[in-house]
Write a protein that holds these residues in place. Structure first.
Motif, PDB file in Angstrom:
ATOM      1  N   GLY A 117       1.283  -1.313   0.069  1.00 35.25           N
ATOM      2  CA  GLY A 117      -0.350  -0.211  -0.020  1.00 35.25           C
ATOM      3  C   GLY A 117       1.005   1.349  -0.396  1.00 35.25           C
ATOM      4  O   GLY A 117       0.353   2.244   0.400  1.00 35.25           O
ATOM      5  N   GLY A 118       2.108   1.388  -0.620  1.00 36.11           N
ATOM      6  CA  GLY A 118       3.420   2.609   0.107  1.00 36.11           C
ATOM      7  C   GLY A 118       3.579   2.705   1.027  1.00 36.11           C
ATOM      8  O   GLY A 118       3.901   3.785   1.547  1.00 36.11           O
ATOM      9  N   TRP A 119       2.945   1.584   1.682  1.00 37.35           N
ATOM     10  CA  TRP A 119       3.211   2.338   3.518  1.00 37.35           C
ATOM     11  C   TRP A 119       4.551   3.005   3.998  1.00 37.35           C
ATOM     12  O   TRP A 119       5.254   2.818   4.586  1.00 37.35           O
ATOM     13  N   SER A 120       5.676   1.330   2.742  1.00 37.36           N
ATOM     14  CA  SER A 120       6.965   1.572   3.512  1.00 37.36           C
ATOM     15  C   SER A 120       7.932   2.932   3.267  1.00 37.36           C
ATOM     16  O   SER A 120       8.670   3.927   3.758  1.00 37.36           O
ATOM     17  N   ARG A 121       7.376   3.047   1.569  1.00 42.59           N
ATOM     18  CA  ARG A 121       7.911   4.466   0.931  1.00 42.59           C
ATOM     19  C   ARG A 121       8.102   5.872   2.157  1.00 42.59           C
ATOM     20  O   ARG A 121       8.596   6.311   2.392  1.00 42.59           O
ATOM     21  N   ALA A 122       6.468   5.629   2.149  1.00 40.80           N
ATOM     22  CA  ALA A 122       5.875   6.852   3.100  1.00 40.80           C
ATOM     23  C   ALA A 122       6.830   7.344   4.682  1.00 40.80           C
ATOM     24  O   ALA A 122       7.714   8.616   4.814  1.00 40.80           O
ATOM     25  N   ILE A 123       6.962   6.255   4.994  1.00 39.08           N
ATOM     26  CA  ILE A 123       8.146   6.276   6.411  1.00 39.08           C
ATOM     27  C   ILE A 123       9.702   6.214   5.943  1.00 39.08           C
ATOM     28  O   ILE A 123       9.977   7.110   7.188  1.00 39.08           O
ATOM     29  N   VAL A 124       9.809   5.902   5.425  1.00 35.38           N
ATOM     30  CA  VAL A 124      11.208   5.959   4.534  1.00 35.38           C
ATOM     31  C   VAL A 124      11.960   7.060   4.605  1.00 35.38           C
ATOM     32  O   VAL A 124      12.851   7.790   5.180  1.00 35.38           O
ATOM     33  N   GLU A 125      10.744   7.994   3.475  1.00 34.82           N
ATOM     34  CA  GLU A 125      11.078   9.207   2.892  1.00 34.82           C
ATOM     35  C   GLU A 125      11.274   9.681   4.554  1.00 34.82           C
ATOM     36  O   GLU A 125      11.843  10.975   4.482  1.00 34.82           O
ATOM     37  N   ARG A 126      10.071   9.934   5.307  1.00 32.50           N
ATOM     38  CA  ARG A 126       9.570  10.041   6.350  1.00 32.50           C
ATOM     39  C   ARG A 126      11.069  10.186   7.574  1.00 32.50           C
ATOM     40  O   ARG A 126      11.352  10.846   7.601  1.00 32.50           O
ATOM     41  N   LEU A 127      11.099   9.455   7.201  1.00 34.44           N
ATOM     42  CA  LEU A 127      12.670   8.602   8.269  1.00 34.44           C
ATOM     43  C   LEU A 127      14.156  10.089   8.070  1.00 34.44           C
ATOM     44  O   LEU A 127      14.624  10.256   8.476  1.00 34.44           O
ATOM     45  N   ALA A 128      13.778   9.972   6.599  1.00 29.42           N
ATOM     46  CA  ALA A 128      15.131  10.703   5.563  1.00 29.42           C
ATOM     47  C   ALA A 128      14.832  11.950   5.419  1.00 29.42           C
ATOM     48  O   ALA A 128      16.166  12.927   6.128  1.00 29.42           O
ATOM     49  N   GLN A 129      14.295  12.423   5.394  1.00 26.46           N
ATOM     50  CA  GLN A 129      13.528  14.220   5.798  1.00 26.46           C
ATOM     51  C   GLN A 129      14.288  14.237   7.679  1.00 26.46           C
ATOM     52  O   GLN A 129      15.070  15.387   7.856  1.00 26.46           O
ATOM     53  N   ALA A 131      16.498  12.708   9.409  1.00 21.81           N
ATOM     54  CA  ALA A 131      17.118  12.814   9.980  1.00 21.81           C
ATOM     55  C   ALA A 131      18.050  13.821   9.075  1.00 21.81           C
ATOM     56  O   ALA A 131      18.561  14.858  10.011  1.00 21.81           O
ATOM     57  N   LEU A 132      18.052  14.496   7.851  1.00 23.23           N
ATOM     58  CA  LEU A 132      18.545  15.316   7.252  1.00 23.23           C
ATOM     59  C   LEU A 132      18.122  17.118   7.887  1.00 23.23           C
ATOM     60  O   LEU A 132      19.190  17.427   8.581  1.00 23.23           O
ATOM     61  N   ALA A 133      16.745  16.828   8.527  1.00 28.75           N
ATOM     62  CA  ALA A 133      16.763  18.125   9.442  1.00 28.75           C
ATOM     63  C   ALA A 133      17.743  18.132  10.565  1.00 28.75           C
ATOM     64  O   ALA A 133      17.554  19.188  10.813  1.00 28.75           O
ATOM     65  N   ALA A 134      17.938  17.157  10.946  1.00 26.84           N
ATOM     66  CA  ALA A 134      18.387  16.857  11.918  1.00 26.84           C
ATOM     67  C   ALA A 134      19.749  17.417  12.134  1.00 26.84           C
ATOM     68  O   ALA A 134      20.685  16.794  13.243  1.00 26.84           O
ATOM     69  N   GLY A 135      20.577  17.030  11.125  1.00 22.80           N
ATOM     70  CA  GLY A 135      21.885  17.158  10.583  1.00 22.80           C
ATOM     71  C   GLY A 135      22.610  15.849  10.315  1.00 22.80           C
ATOM     72  O   GLY A 135      23.676  15.484  10.623  1.00 22.80           O
ATOM     73  N   TRP A 136      21.973  14.891  10.314  1.00 24.18           N
ATOM     74  CA  TRP A 136      22.230  13.106   9.887  1.00 24.18           C
ATOM     75  C   TRP A 136      22.673  13.533   8.331  1.00 24.18           C
ATOM     76  O   TRP A 136      21.715  13.964   7.788  1.00 24.18           O
ATOM     77  N   ARG A 137      23.583  12.791   8.329  1.00 21.99           N
ATOM     78  CA  ARG A 137      23.880  13.122   6.699  1.00 21.99           C
ATOM     79  C   ARG A 137      23.531  11.189   5.893  1.00 21.99           C
ATOM     80  O   ARG A 137      23.332  11.431   5.073  1.00 21.99           O
ATOM     81  N   THR A 138      23.270  10.818   6.160  1.00 20.58           N
ATOM     82  CA  THR A 138      23.529   8.938   6.087  1.00 20.58           C
ATOM     83  C   THR A 138      22.229   8.237   6.765  1.00 20.58           C
ATOM     84  O   THR A 138      22.458   8.261   8.450  1.00 20.58           O
ATOM     85  N   LEU A 139      21.808   7.542   6.533  1.00 17.44           N
ATOM     86  CA  LEU A 139      20.871   6.125   6.366  1.00 17.44           C
ATOM     87  C   LEU A 139      21.857   5.299   6.182  1.00 17.44           C
ATOM     88  O   LEU A 139      22.329   4.571   4.992  1.00 17.44           O
ATOM     89  N   THR A 140      21.533   4.060   7.603  1.00 16.57           N
ATOM     90  CA  THR A 140      22.579   2.097   7.446  1.00 16.57           C
ATOM     91  C   THR A 140      21.328   1.798   7.514  1.00 16.57           C
ATOM     92  O   THR A 140      20.358   1.745   8.696  1.00 16.57           O
TER      93      THR A 140
END
Length: 184
Positions: A117-129, A131-140
């Motif tokens: 249902g697209g749920w994974s994409r939504a939360i992974v993109e939220r996590l990326a946004q 993380a970036l807003a908080a100053g992190w540059r990489t997800l692993t």
């Protein structure tokens, strides 16, 4: 050091009219999270204590997919960690390492009834946004169960270096360490 380096408050995405949304995980969600994990990762057991530990370690990186405060139908857990490393399965972590330099996506799992249902994409993109807003540059993450192609669709690439296979031995055969650069 916490996941959220600065105050970032945004509503989580809502992707359909069936009432499911991603929301912050609470201790009341842990039993459902354990049940979902048992279905999604039957060969990679992690107990309730492990999930409770991760929630306490970094609540800002823990989410569930649910209708309101109802039972979780999916979850995502992430926290700051060391680059090129992954914590052993089903272990407790005392604190975020002082030398954390990435956000480690520990787990993402969905109840089979809500997959696709697209749920994974939504939360992974939220996590990326976030993380970036908080100053992190990489997800692993560590991809298990031959999931590397799934994670590639979410912008991750396999990171192979000498000694990595030894570090991932506890994750099972075919496990892959993957990285997503968040630099704009």
């Amino acid at each position: 050091m916490e996941f959220q380096r600065g105050p970032v408050q945004r509503p989580l995405p809502r992707l359909s009219d069936d009432g499911l949304t991603w929301r912050a995980m609470t201790a009341a969600d842990l039993d459902a999270v354990v049940d979902i994990a048992a279905v999604g990762f039957p060969d990679h057991f992690e107990g309730r204590d492990c999930f409770a530990n991760r929630l306490a370690l970094n609540p800002a990186g823990c989410f569930v997919l649910a209708v309101g405060e109802g039972p979780a139908k999916g979850y995502l857990i992430a926290y700051p960690w060391r680059a090129g490393d992954a914590p052993a399965l089903d272990t407790l972590i005392e604190a975020v390492p002082d030398d954390a330099s990435v956000v480690y996506l520990h787990d993402l799992a969905l109840d089979p009834m809500v997959r696709g249902g697209g749920w994974s994409r939504a939360i992974v993109e939220r996590l990326a946004q976030d993380a970036l807003a908080a100053g992190w540059r990489t997800l692993t993450l560590v991809a298990v169960n031959d999931a590397a192609p799934f994670w590639e669709r979410h912008g991750f690439t396999v990171f192979d270096k000498a000694g990595m296979a030894d570090k991932l031995a506890g994750y099972g055969p075919g496990s892959r360490y993957m990285v997503r650069d968040l630099n704009p």
